[in-house]
Motif scaffolding. Sequence first.
Motif, PDB file in Angstrom:
ATOM      1  N   MET A   1       0.841  -1.185   0.000  1.00 62.00           N
ATOM      2  CA  MET A   1       0.000   0.000   0.000  1.00 62.00           C
ATOM      3  C   MET A   1       0.877   1.236   0.000  1.00 62.00           C
ATOM      4  O   MET A   1       1.878   1.298   0.697  1.00 62.00           O
ATOM      5  CB  MET A   1      -0.878   0.025   1.241  1.00 62.00           C
ATOM      6  CG  MET A   1      -1.944  -1.041   1.301  1.00 62.00           C
ATOM      7  SD  MET A   1      -2.906  -0.928   2.805  1.00 62.00           S
ATOM      8  CE  MET A   1      -4.165   0.189   2.298  1.00 62.00           C
ATOM      9  N   ASN A   2       0.446   2.232  -0.740  1.00 61.94           N
ATOM     10  CA  ASN A   2       1.191   3.481  -0.725  1.00 61.94           C
ATOM     11  C   ASN A   2       0.631   4.379   0.380  1.00 61.94           C
ATOM     12  O   ASN A   2      -0.371   4.080   1.022  1.00 61.94           O
ATOM     13  CB  ASN A   2       1.169   4.163  -2.093  1.00 61.94           C
ATOM     14  CG  ASN A   2      -0.243   4.503  -2.543  1.00 61.94           C
ATOM     15  OD1 ASN A   2      -1.153   4.601  -1.744  1.00 61.94           O
ATOM     16  ND2 ASN A   2      -0.404   4.690  -3.830  1.00 61.94           N
ATOM     17  N   MET A   3       1.271   5.482   0.591  1.00 67.34           N
ATOM     18  CA  MET A   3       0.903   6.364   1.702  1.00 67.34           C
ATOM     19  C   MET A   3      -0.488   6.965   1.510  1.00 67.34           C
ATOM     20  O   MET A   3      -1.212   7.183   2.484  1.00 67.34           O
ATOM     21  CB  MET A   3       1.936   7.481   1.847  1.00 67.34           C
ATOM     22  CG  MET A   3       3.261   6.999   2.399  1.00 67.34           C
ATOM     23  SD  MET A   3       3.097   6.181   3.987  1.00 67.34           S
ATOM     24  CE  MET A   3       2.561   7.520   5.003  1.00 67.34           C
ATOM     25  N   GLU A   4      -0.882   7.200   0.278  1.00 68.95           N
ATOM     26  CA  GLU A   4      -2.197   7.778   0.019  1.00 68.95           C
ATOM     27  C   GLU A   4      -3.312   6.818   0.453  1.00 68.95           C
ATOM     28  O   GLU A   4      -4.295   7.221   1.081  1.00 68.95           O
ATOM     29  CB  GLU A   4      -2.306   8.095  -1.477  1.00 68.95           C
ATOM     30  CG  GLU A   4      -3.481   8.966  -1.827  1.00 68.95           C
ATOM     31  CD  GLU A   4      -3.417   9.365  -3.297  1.00 68.95           C
ATOM     32  OE1 GLU A   4      -4.379   9.065  -4.008  1.00 68.95           O
ATOM     33  OE2 GLU A   4      -2.403   9.963  -3.700  1.00 68.95           O
ATOM     34  N   GLU A   5      -3.139   5.531   0.145  1.00 72.70           N
ATOM     35  CA  GLU A   5      -4.140   4.534   0.543  1.00 72.70           C
ATOM     36  C   GLU A   5      -4.174   4.363   2.056  1.00 72.70           C
ATOM     37  O   GLU A   5      -5.240   4.200   2.654  1.00 72.70           O
ATOM     38  CB  GLU A   5      -3.828   3.193  -0.135  1.00 72.70           C
ATOM     39  CG  GLU A   5      -4.031   3.211  -1.630  1.00 72.70           C
ATOM     40  CD  GLU A   5      -3.550   1.927  -2.275  1.00 72.70           C
ATOM     41  OE1 GLU A   5      -2.809   1.166  -1.634  1.00 72.70           O
ATOM     42  OE2 GLU A   5      -3.910   1.704  -3.439  1.00 72.70           O
ATOM     43  N   ILE A   6      -3.015   4.392   2.675  1.00 71.96           N
ATOM     44  CA  ILE A   6      -2.951   4.255   4.134  1.00 71.96           C
ATOM     45  C   ILE A   6      -3.627   5.441   4.810  1.00 71.96           C
ATOM     46  O   ILE A   6      -4.402   5.274   5.765  1.00 71.96           O
ATOM     47  CB  ILE A   6      -1.488   4.107   4.594  1.00 71.96           C
ATOM     48  CG1 ILE A   6      -0.924   2.758   4.112  1.00 71.96           C
ATOM     49  CG2 ILE A   6      -1.367   4.219   6.100  1.00 71.96           C
ATOM     50  CD1 ILE A   6       0.552   2.592   4.344  1.00 71.96           C
ATOM     51  N   ASN A   7      -3.373   6.643   4.316  1.00 74.62           N
ATOM     52  CA  ASN A   7      -4.019   7.831   4.890  1.00 74.62           C
ATOM     53  C   ASN A   7      -5.532   7.781   4.720  1.00 74.62           C
ATOM     54  O   ASN A   7      -6.286   8.145   5.633  1.00 74.62           O
ATOM     55  CB  ASN A   7      -3.461   9.109   4.255  1.00 74.62           C
ATOM     56  CG  ASN A   7      -2.069   9.416   4.729  1.00 74.62           C
ATOM     57  OD1 ASN A   7      -1.655   8.981   5.803  1.00 74.62           O
ATOM     58  ND2 ASN A   7      -1.327  10.158   3.929  1.00 74.62           N
ATOM     59  N   PHE A   8      -5.996   7.306   3.559  1.00 70.92           N
ATOM     60  CA  PHE A   8      -7.434   7.180   3.341  1.00 70.92           C
ATOM     61  C   PHE A   8      -8.044   6.169   4.326  1.00 70.92           C
ATOM     62  O   PHE A   8      -9.113   6.410   4.895  1.00 70.92           O
ATOM     63  CB  PHE A   8      -7.713   6.752   1.897  1.00 70.92           C
ATOM     64  CG  PHE A   8      -9.167   6.517   1.620  1.00 70.92           C
ATOM     65  CD1 PHE A   8     -10.052   7.581   1.530  1.00 70.92           C
ATOM     66  CD2 PHE A   8      -9.662   5.229   1.470  1.00 70.92           C
ATOM     67  CE1 PHE A   8     -11.392   7.371   1.272  1.00 70.92           C
ATOM     68  CE2 PHE A   8     -10.999   5.010   1.217  1.00 70.92           C
ATOM     69  CZ  PHE A   8     -11.872   6.077   1.120  1.00 70.92           C
ATOM     70  N   ALA A   9      -7.359   5.049   4.535  1.00 69.90           N
ATOM     71  CA  ALA A   9      -7.861   4.036   5.474  1.00 69.90           C
ATOM     72  C   ALA A   9      -7.938   4.604   6.899  1.00 69.90           C
ATOM     73  O   ALA A   9      -8.907   4.338   7.630  1.00 69.90           O
ATOM     74  CB  ALA A   9      -6.971   2.801   5.437  1.00 69.90           C
ATOM     75  N   TYR A  10      -6.944   5.382   7.294  1.00 69.31           N
ATOM     76  CA  TYR A  10      -6.974   5.992   8.617  1.00 69.31           C
ATOM     77  C   TYR A  10      -8.129   6.991   8.749  1.00 69.31           C
ATOM     78  O   TYR A  10      -8.792   7.059   9.799  1.00 69.31           O
ATOM     79  CB  TYR A  10      -5.653   6.688   8.938  1.00 69.31           C
ATOM     80  CG  TYR A  10      -4.546   5.740   9.311  1.00 69.31           C
ATOM     81  CD1 TYR A  10      -4.778   4.651  10.152  1.00 69.31           C
ATOM     82  CD2 TYR A  10      -3.259   5.925   8.845  1.00 69.31           C
ATOM     83  CE1 TYR A  10      -3.768   3.784  10.503  1.00 69.31           C
ATOM     84  CE2 TYR A  10      -2.230   5.062   9.180  1.00 69.31           C
ATOM     85  CZ  TYR A  10      -2.502   3.991  10.016  1.00 69.31           C
ATOM     86  OH  TYR A  10      -1.503   3.133  10.358  1.00 69.31           O
ATOM     87  N   LYS A  11      -8.378   7.749   7.689  1.00 69.35           N
ATOM     88  CA  LYS A  11      -9.484   8.718   7.741  1.00 69.35           C
ATOM     89  C   LYS A  11     -10.836   8.015   7.838  1.00 69.35           C
ATOM     90  O   LYS A  11     -11.723   8.445   8.582  1.00 69.35           O
ATOM     91  CB  LYS A  11      -9.451   9.618   6.503  1.00 69.35           C
ATOM     92  CG  LYS A  11      -8.320  10.617   6.517  1.00 69.35           C
ATOM     93  CD  LYS A  11      -8.295  11.440   5.249  1.00 69.35           C
ATOM     94  CE  LYS A  11      -7.114  12.392   5.234  1.00 69.35           C
ATOM     95  NZ  LYS A  11      -7.045  13.156   3.984  1.00 69.35           N
ATOM     96  N   VAL A  12     -11.005   6.918   7.088  1.00 64.86           N
ATOM     97  CA  VAL A  12     -12.265   6.164   7.153  1.00 64.86           C
ATOM     98  C   VAL A  12     -12.439   5.574   8.542  1.00 64.86           C
ATOM     99  O   VAL A  12     -13.526   5.624   9.126  1.00 64.86           O
ATOM    100  CB  VAL A  12     -12.287   5.064   6.068  1.00 64.86           C
ATOM    101  CG1 VAL A  12     -13.430   4.095   6.289  1.00 64.86           C
ATOM    102  CG2 VAL A  12     -12.381   5.691   4.686  1.00 64.86           C
ATOM    103  N   ARG A  13     -11.372   5.002   9.095  1.00 62.99           N
ATOM    104  CA  ARG A  13     -11.459   4.426  10.434  1.00 62.99           C
ATOM    105  C   ARG A  13     -11.799   5.493  11.469  1.00 62.99           C
ATOM    106  O   ARG A  13     -12.641   5.273  12.358  1.00 62.99           O
ATOM    107  CB  ARG A  13     -10.134   3.753  10.799  1.00 62.99           C
ATOM    108  CG  ARG A  13     -10.201   3.056  12.167  1.00 62.99           C
ATOM    109  CD  ARG A  13      -8.910   2.449  12.542  1.00 62.99           C
ATOM    110  NE  ARG A  13      -7.965   3.524  12.864  1.00 62.99           N
ATOM    111  CZ  ARG A  13      -6.736   3.332  13.277  1.00 62.99           C
ATOM    112  NH1 ARG A  13      -6.260   2.111  13.392  1.00 62.99           N
ATOM    113  NH2 ARG A  13      -5.961   4.342  13.573  1.00 62.99           N
ATOM    114  N   HIS A  14     -11.187   6.657  11.344  1.00 63.75           N
ATOM    115  CA  HIS A  14     -11.463   7.728  12.290  1.00 63.75           C
ATOM    116  C   HIS A  14     -12.919   8.195  12.187  1.00 63.75           C
ATOM    117  O   HIS A  14     -13.590   8.410  13.206  1.00 63.75           O
ATOM    118  CB  HIS A  14     -10.511   8.906  12.033  1.00 63.75           C
ATOM    119  CG  HIS A  14     -10.672  10.035  12.982  1.00 63.75           C
ATOM    120  ND1 HIS A  14     -10.334   9.934  14.313  1.00 63.75           N
ATOM    121  CD2 HIS A  14     -11.152  11.301  12.801  1.00 63.75           C
ATOM    122  CE1 HIS A  14     -10.596  11.073  14.915  1.00 63.75           C
ATOM    123  NE2 HIS A  14     -11.098  11.933  14.015  1.00 63.75           N
ATOM    124  N   ALA A  15     -13.422   8.326  10.947  1.00 63.35           N
ATOM    125  CA  ALA A  15     -14.818   8.751  10.762  1.00 63.35           C
ATOM    126  C   ALA A  15     -15.779   7.713  11.315  1.00 63.35           C
ATOM    127  O   ALA A  15     -16.804   8.054  11.931  1.00 63.35           O
ATOM    128  CB  ALA A  15     -15.096   8.997   9.279  1.00 63.35           C
TER     129      ALA A  15
END
Length: 135
Positions: A1-15
């Motif tokens: 996974m690249n950093m963009e996908e990881i950041n998106f996953a963290y944002k979804v988890r946080h939401a």
Amino acid sequence: MNMEEINFAYKVRHALNQNLEHLPASTTSRLAAARQAALARKKADMPIRVLASVPATAQGTAGGFFANPFSWLSRLSVALPVVVVLASLVGMYQAEKQHRISELAEIDAMVLSDELPLNAYLDHGFNAFLARRGD
């Protein structure tokens, strides 16, 4: 996974974590089932091998060349194919050089011993052949 996908996953988890109390029970149960399915498909963690160099002063008297018995073997496994390729290239060069020398010597011997017919000297193709072979 690249950093963009990881950041998106963290944002979804946080939401999802922020709005967890407001979600219906059916949605939370489906999310829990999806999480369990994802965890079941997850690959097992593999240990990571890290190559770490040890300073020469930390090896002590027992260290050095014999500290790791297979380190010289791994170095040899890299160096041996290189040596074999270089030796084969030198051998091929020497064989081709020897072959060319023997062909030129054969032509010179024929010219000097007058075994060639007189018409060979008058033929322009033969002169071109000798000029090309003489290079």
